[in-house]
Motif scaffolding. Sequence first.
Motif, PDB file in Angstrom:
ATOM      1  N   PRO A 299      -0.600  -3.333   3.779  1.00  0.00           N
ATOM      2  CA  PRO A 299      -0.744  -1.997   4.363  1.00  0.00           C
ATOM      3  C   PRO A 299      -0.560  -0.872   3.346  1.00  0.00           C
ATOM      4  N   ILE A 300       0.379  -1.059   2.408  1.00  0.00           N
ATOM      5  CA  ILE A 300       0.652   0.003   1.441  1.00  0.00           C
ATOM      6  C   ILE A 300      -0.560   0.248   0.534  1.00  0.00           C
TER       7      ILE A 300
ATOM      8  N   PRO B 293      -4.660   2.853   1.343  1.00  0.00           N
ATOM      9  CA  PRO B 293      -5.255   4.108   0.846  1.00  0.00           C
ATOM     10  C   PRO B 293      -5.859   3.965  -0.549  1.00  0.00           C
TER      11      PRO B 293
ATOM     12  N   LEU C 260       7.824   8.036  -7.281  1.00  0.00           N
ATOM     13  CA  LEU C 260       8.732   7.431  -6.303  1.00  0.00           C
ATOM     14  C   LEU C 260       9.382   6.167  -6.877  1.00  0.00           C
TER      15      LEU C 260
ATOM     16  N   LEU D 245      13.279   5.622  -7.244  1.00  0.00           N
ATOM     17  CA  LEU D 245      13.936   4.704  -6.309  1.00  0.00           C
ATOM     18  C   LEU D 245      14.367   3.384  -6.926  1.00  0.00           C
TER      19      LEU D 245
ATOM     20  N   ILE E  39       2.414  -0.619   8.237  1.00  0.00           N
ATOM     21  CA  ILE E  39       3.457  -0.345   7.248  1.00  0.00           C
ATOM     22  C   ILE E  39       4.841  -0.363   7.906  1.00  0.00           C
TER      23      ILE E  39
ATOM     24  N   PHE F 238       9.090   4.990   0.644  1.00  0.00           N
ATOM     25  CA  PHE F 238       7.723   4.655   0.248  1.00  0.00           C
ATOM     26  C   PHE F 238       6.777   4.796   1.436  1.00  0.00           C
ATOM     27  N   ALA F 239       7.196   4.212   2.562  1.00  0.00           N
ATOM     28  CA  ALA F 239       6.347   4.176   3.742  1.00  0.00           C
ATOM     29  C   ALA F 239       6.036   5.584   4.231  1.00  0.00           C
TER      30      ALA F 239
ATOM     31  N   VAL G 135       5.878   8.389   2.501  1.00  0.00           N
ATOM     32  CA  VAL G 135       4.902   9.032   1.621  1.00  0.00           C
ATOM     33  C   VAL G 135       3.497   8.507   1.938  1.00  0.00           C
ATOM     34  N   MET G 136       3.396   7.193   2.197  1.00  0.00           N
ATOM     35  CA  MET G 136       2.105   6.615   2.544  1.00  0.00           C
ATOM     36  C   MET G 136       1.601   7.161   3.880  1.00  0.00           C
TER      37      MET G 136
ATOM     38  N   VAL H 238       0.071  10.433   3.212  1.00  0.00           N
ATOM     39  CA  VAL H 238      -1.230  10.240   2.559  1.00  0.00           C
ATOM     40  C   VAL H 238      -2.267   9.773   3.581  1.00  0.00           C
ATOM     41  N   LEU H 239      -1.902   8.797   4.396  1.00  0.00           N
ATOM     42  CA  LEU H 239      -2.867   8.172   5.295  1.00  0.00           C
ATOM     43  C   LEU H 239      -3.284   9.091   6.438  1.00  0.00           C
TER      44      LEU H 239
END
Lengths: 220, 342
Positions: free
Chosen positions: A167-168, A171, A209, A213, B241, B268-269, B271-272, B275-276
């Motif tokens: 999923p990540i 995009p 990030l 992190l 996600i 992280f998720a 930020v995605m 974006v998405l």
Amino acid sequence: MNEILHLLSREVQAELRQKHVLWGLLLYTLSTIFVCYLSFEVIEDQAVWNGLLWIIILFASFNAIGRSFDRERTGYNLYLYTLANPKSVILSKIIFNALVLMFLSGLALLLYLLFLGTAAIADARMMQFVGGLLLGSIGLSSALTMISGIAAKSGNNMGMMALLGFPIIIPTMLILMSYTANALAGKPIDENAQNLVLMFVIDGAVISLSYILFPYLWRD
Amino acid sequence: MAKNWWKILGIGLLIYASSFTFLAPLDPGILGVENGQVEPGNAEVLVIGYNTHFDTESASMQTFMQSGDVRICGMIAEIVSPTRVKIAFDIPQNLPLSLADVYVNNDHDGTVYLPNALSISNLDKNAPIPSNCNITVNTNSFEGFGFPFLPTIFETIRNLIFHVPMWFTMFFIMIVSFSQSIVYLSKGKIINDIRAEQAVQVGLVFCVLGLVTGSIWARFTWGAWWLNDPQLNGAMATFLIYAAYMILRKSIPEENKRGRIAAVYNIFAFVMLVVLLMILPKFTESLHPGKGGTPAFSSYDLDSSLRAVFYPAVIGWIIVGYWMYKIRLRYVQLLRKVDYDE
């Protein structure tokens, strides 16, 4: 900076010491492409050609990056991370993975052209296309290296890597596919300017990030 | 009671918004025009309205067709029913375009029109283009309280009150989760990790509700349950996600380690998610309003009466989402108290 270069050269040395891993990746790519050849023979449709190449590269990169925190499971980790700054560690790993992916995707492209024919790239802009592959290697590496670190920490490495990573990576893949589709259709670089900007924005966000992190992830 | 005023406010807003959603009618409009293929000369077309009052308002009724900037008046030939009227046009030899919009106006319904309702063939491009017919045209609009009439959306516009607030609420809850994860990484208190997890759980519920309401809406306006649209794909990827976040949590037994790794992934998720759902659809062709060329929905359908319901609905759903999160949080804290006898 020095530290990053030092860690990078150490990664390369470790890789060269364990050549079988790299050979394994190459074999994996070759056999995937061969299976594709057996099922398609020749691909003339640009969309299919483009999509399939990216899927091959995607799976190869999951294999390549998924083990980037595996290799040194032993006490060596502890030794390394008491000496090195975790921020340099993650940056060096991202750079190293990007290099491996550039190599892998270039090779995948050559094998792909060899087996599946060049019909689809008749009017492609090859420079722009190869640029897309290099850019894609950086994009995939920056998004997946951190995920690989998370997956390695969770114990169940490869399964968790796929679960978290797919999923990540959506995009990034969307932008890359649209970029190379434009390059394949022979459109000028102007039409890809937006994809380039988006790609840099996402890469920049993900790398910064990871940089911020990773120290939290590392501390055990 | 005084402590819980916001819960009452949220429920009140939702009751207000849903009663409007189910009770308010759709504004008048034109569904279609029959016999719209016309040629120069006399032509009679049948206009099919929706929620219109053609029969009772016949005295104030005006009608014209517009092609480019030329306006040709029509005659009311026969009023069949409140929603059906036959109009006779004297189509001239030449017009600026071979397409024309049909307008009908009366005092009660205001101006209703259908773009490109008529297609005119056999125009003589050499003939002079006629001038506007000289009547004063009323352009008043419908003044009742109702949902705007939009082509292809029609009655399903009511779904706006449910579908869009789901995503607003999910985004709000995910912001809560994101900020709790940041606090957890900097302070390391386990309560922040619990908050982040419970927020993601509630956010996922709203994500699923948003996907379901969107899918139903897509079936009735675009003709399929799922389409290859950047906004839809982004929503699905967001769901995946965060679902992966829940599984990641379940796979790590040790509490502190789990909190840290999950917090890193959660940042992280988020930020995605941005974006998405916010960046990518803006730059790609999308069927959703306001994205990649399709007009923003505020520009054509958020009229003032709809605003008066849409924003309360958003606030109401956000309050209910936050309330759900609070209940989950209390439940988990009580469980922990029982388990660890804290």
